[in-house]
Enzyme design. Sequence first.
Site, PDB file in Angstrom:
ATOM      1  N   ASP A   1       0.849  -1.183   0.000  1.00  0.00           N
ATOM      2  CA  ASP A   1       0.000   0.000   0.000  1.00  0.00           C
ATOM      3  C   ASP A   1       0.888   1.237   0.000  1.00  0.00           C
ATOM      4  O   ASP A   1       1.851   1.327   0.753  1.00  0.00           O
ATOM      5  CB  ASP A   1      -0.927   0.006   1.217  1.00  0.00           C
ATOM      6  CG  ASP A   1      -2.148   0.857   0.932  1.00  0.00           C
ATOM      7  OD1 ASP A   1      -2.936   0.467   0.044  1.00  0.00           O
ATOM      8  OD2 ASP A   1      -2.299   1.931   1.546  1.00  0.00           O
TER       9      ASP A   1
ATOM     10  N   HIS B   1      10.291   4.681  -3.277  1.00  0.00           N
ATOM     11  CA  HIS B   1       9.672   4.114  -2.084  1.00  0.00           C
ATOM     12  C   HIS B   1       9.403   2.618  -2.250  1.00  0.00           C
ATOM     13  O   HIS B   1       9.728   1.815  -1.397  1.00  0.00           O
ATOM     14  CB  HIS B   1       8.355   4.872  -1.849  1.00  0.00           C
ATOM     15  CG  HIS B   1       7.541   5.046  -3.119  1.00  0.00           C
ATOM     16  ND1 HIS B   1       7.986   5.806  -4.154  1.00  0.00           N
ATOM     17  CD2 HIS B   1       6.383   4.494  -3.545  1.00  0.00           C
ATOM     18  CE1 HIS B   1       7.131   5.735  -5.158  1.00  0.00           C
ATOM     19  NE2 HIS B   1       6.143   4.944  -4.808  1.00  0.00           N
ATOM     20  N   ARG B   2       8.817   2.242  -3.407  1.00  0.00           N
ATOM     21  CA  ARG B   2       8.463   0.840  -3.632  1.00  0.00           C
ATOM     22  C   ARG B   2       9.725  -0.015  -3.705  1.00  0.00           C
ATOM     23  O   ARG B   2       9.793  -1.093  -3.100  1.00  0.00           O
ATOM     24  CB  ARG B   2       7.677   0.724  -4.956  1.00  0.00           C
ATOM     25  CG  ARG B   2       7.340  -0.701  -5.360  1.00  0.00           C
ATOM     26  CD  ARG B   2       6.234  -0.743  -6.390  1.00  0.00           C
ATOM     27  NE  ARG B   2       5.061  -0.052  -5.879  1.00  0.00           N
ATOM     28  CZ  ARG B   2       4.683   1.175  -6.272  1.00  0.00           C
ATOM     29  NH1 ARG B   2       5.337   1.817  -7.225  1.00  0.00           N
ATOM     30  NH2 ARG B   2       3.643   1.772  -5.721  1.00  0.00           N
TER      31      ARG B   2
HETATM   32  P1  ITT Z   1      -3.662  -2.152  -5.398  1.00  0.00           P
HETATM   33  O1  ITT Z   1      -4.582  -3.003  -6.200  1.00  0.00           O
HETATM   34  O2  ITT Z   1      -2.304  -2.765  -5.212  1.00  0.00           O
HETATM   35  O3  ITT Z   1      -4.248  -1.669  -4.087  1.00  0.00           O
HETATM   36  P2  ITT Z   1      -3.692   0.699  -6.120  1.00  0.00           P
HETATM   37  O4  ITT Z   1      -3.547   1.327  -7.472  1.00  0.00           O
HETATM   38  O5  ITT Z   1      -4.978   0.919  -5.374  1.00  0.00           O
HETATM   39  O6  ITT Z   1      -3.388  -0.868  -6.338  1.00  0.00           O
HETATM   40  P3  ITT Z   1      -2.188   1.906  -3.881  1.00  0.00           P
HETATM   41  O7  ITT Z   1      -3.392   1.911  -3.017  1.00  0.00           O
HETATM   42  O8  ITT Z   1      -0.922   1.338  -3.310  1.00  0.00           O
HETATM   43  O9  ITT Z   1      -2.445   1.114  -5.262  1.00  0.00           O
HETATM   44  O10 ITT Z   1      -1.823   3.339  -4.387  1.00  0.00           O
HETATM   45  C1  ITT Z   1      -2.751   4.393  -4.328  1.00  0.00           C
HETATM   46  C2  ITT Z   1      -2.592   5.283  -5.532  1.00  0.00           C
HETATM   47  O11 ITT Z   1      -1.374   6.015  -5.397  1.00  0.00           O
HETATM   48  C3  ITT Z   1      -2.469   4.542  -6.851  1.00  0.00           C
HETATM   49  O12 ITT Z   1      -3.722   4.277  -7.420  1.00  0.00           O
HETATM   50  C4  ITT Z   1      -1.659   5.511  -7.690  1.00  0.00           C
HETATM   51  O13 ITT Z   1      -2.516   6.467  -8.273  1.00  0.00           O
HETATM   52  C5  ITT Z   1      -0.779   6.170  -6.654  1.00  0.00           C
HETATM   53  N1  ITT Z   1       0.556   5.558  -6.614  1.00  0.00           N
HETATM   54  C6  ITT Z   1       0.931   4.437  -5.938  1.00  0.00           C
HETATM   55  N2  ITT Z   1       2.228   4.188  -6.144  1.00  0.00           N
HETATM   56  C7  ITT Z   1       2.683   5.161  -6.954  1.00  0.00           C
HETATM   57  C8  ITT Z   1       3.931   5.447  -7.546  1.00  0.00           C
HETATM   58  O14 ITT Z   1       4.996   4.684  -7.363  1.00  0.00           O
HETATM   59  N3  ITT Z   1       4.029   6.531  -8.333  1.00  0.00           N
HETATM   60  C9  ITT Z   1       2.953   7.321  -8.547  1.00  0.00           C
HETATM   61  N4  ITT Z   1       1.751   7.122  -8.053  1.00  0.00           N
HETATM   62  C10 ITT Z   1       1.606   6.044  -7.254  1.00  0.00           C
END
Ligand code: ITT
Length: 199
Positions: free
Chosen positions: A73, A178-179
């Site tokens: 997350d 971060h990831r």
């Molecule tokens: P999951 O199915 O894994 O939950 P998600 O897209 O909902 O996928 P997250 O809740 O982890 O993923 O991330 C929330 C949002 O933050 C995601 O939809 C992106 O728009 C943004 N985000 C996450 N990681 C990012 C990154 O590395 N760079 C830019 N935006 C990111």
Amino acid sequence: MPPFLKGKVIFFVTSNIHKFNEARRILREYKISTAMLKNVDAVEVQDDDIENVAKANAIDAVRKCKLSIVVEDTGLFIKALKDFPGPYSSFVHRTIGNDGILRLMENITDRSARFKSIVAFLDPLIAKPFCFTGEAQGKIIKEKRGSREFGFDPIFVPSNSTETFAEMSIEEKNQHSHRALAFRKFAKWYSQISGLQKS
Ligand code: ITT
């Protein structure tokens, strides 16, 4: 080594192909086999703390699919907006998007922001999830830049760089992100407990 971990594929439970593609490259460095698992129909937990979200998602995913899994997350925390959107990043990106964030930040001079990721690992034979954290400090620029259209990448420039994440290749982003930090911590831990060696 815990025998139940040896040689196992780790399933990354996510609906987001960008997240999977970034994580897969990190895990490959450590010879950890991974596959994307979507449509698990996991509950959408909402909490002010993304670690609680990741843990709850991991527990729910293992309950449903009974496999060795990771979930991750991520939130974008913008200092001048009192850490908004943080745990609500997904909703905010789907609704107001990058243009909305840029509008909220018009006339704001302190553009500092950070991404924070929590990777949670869980296996049916383990009692509680193990969590690994990664952060990337940087700033929100004034106009979108870059062609890799993933989330907030076109508006975020990490510290020690002049390019947005969206202007970088996945390999370049993985040097700052971060990831990548969170998955490297996970991969080191997993390699140690399962006896794998980095290539
Ligand atoms: P999951 O199915 O894994 O939950 P998600 O897209 O909902 O996928 P997250 O809740 O982890 O993923 O991330 C929330 C949002 O933050 C995601 O939809 C992106 O728009 C943004 N985000 C996450 N990681 C990012 C990154 O590395 N760079 C830019 N935006 C990111």
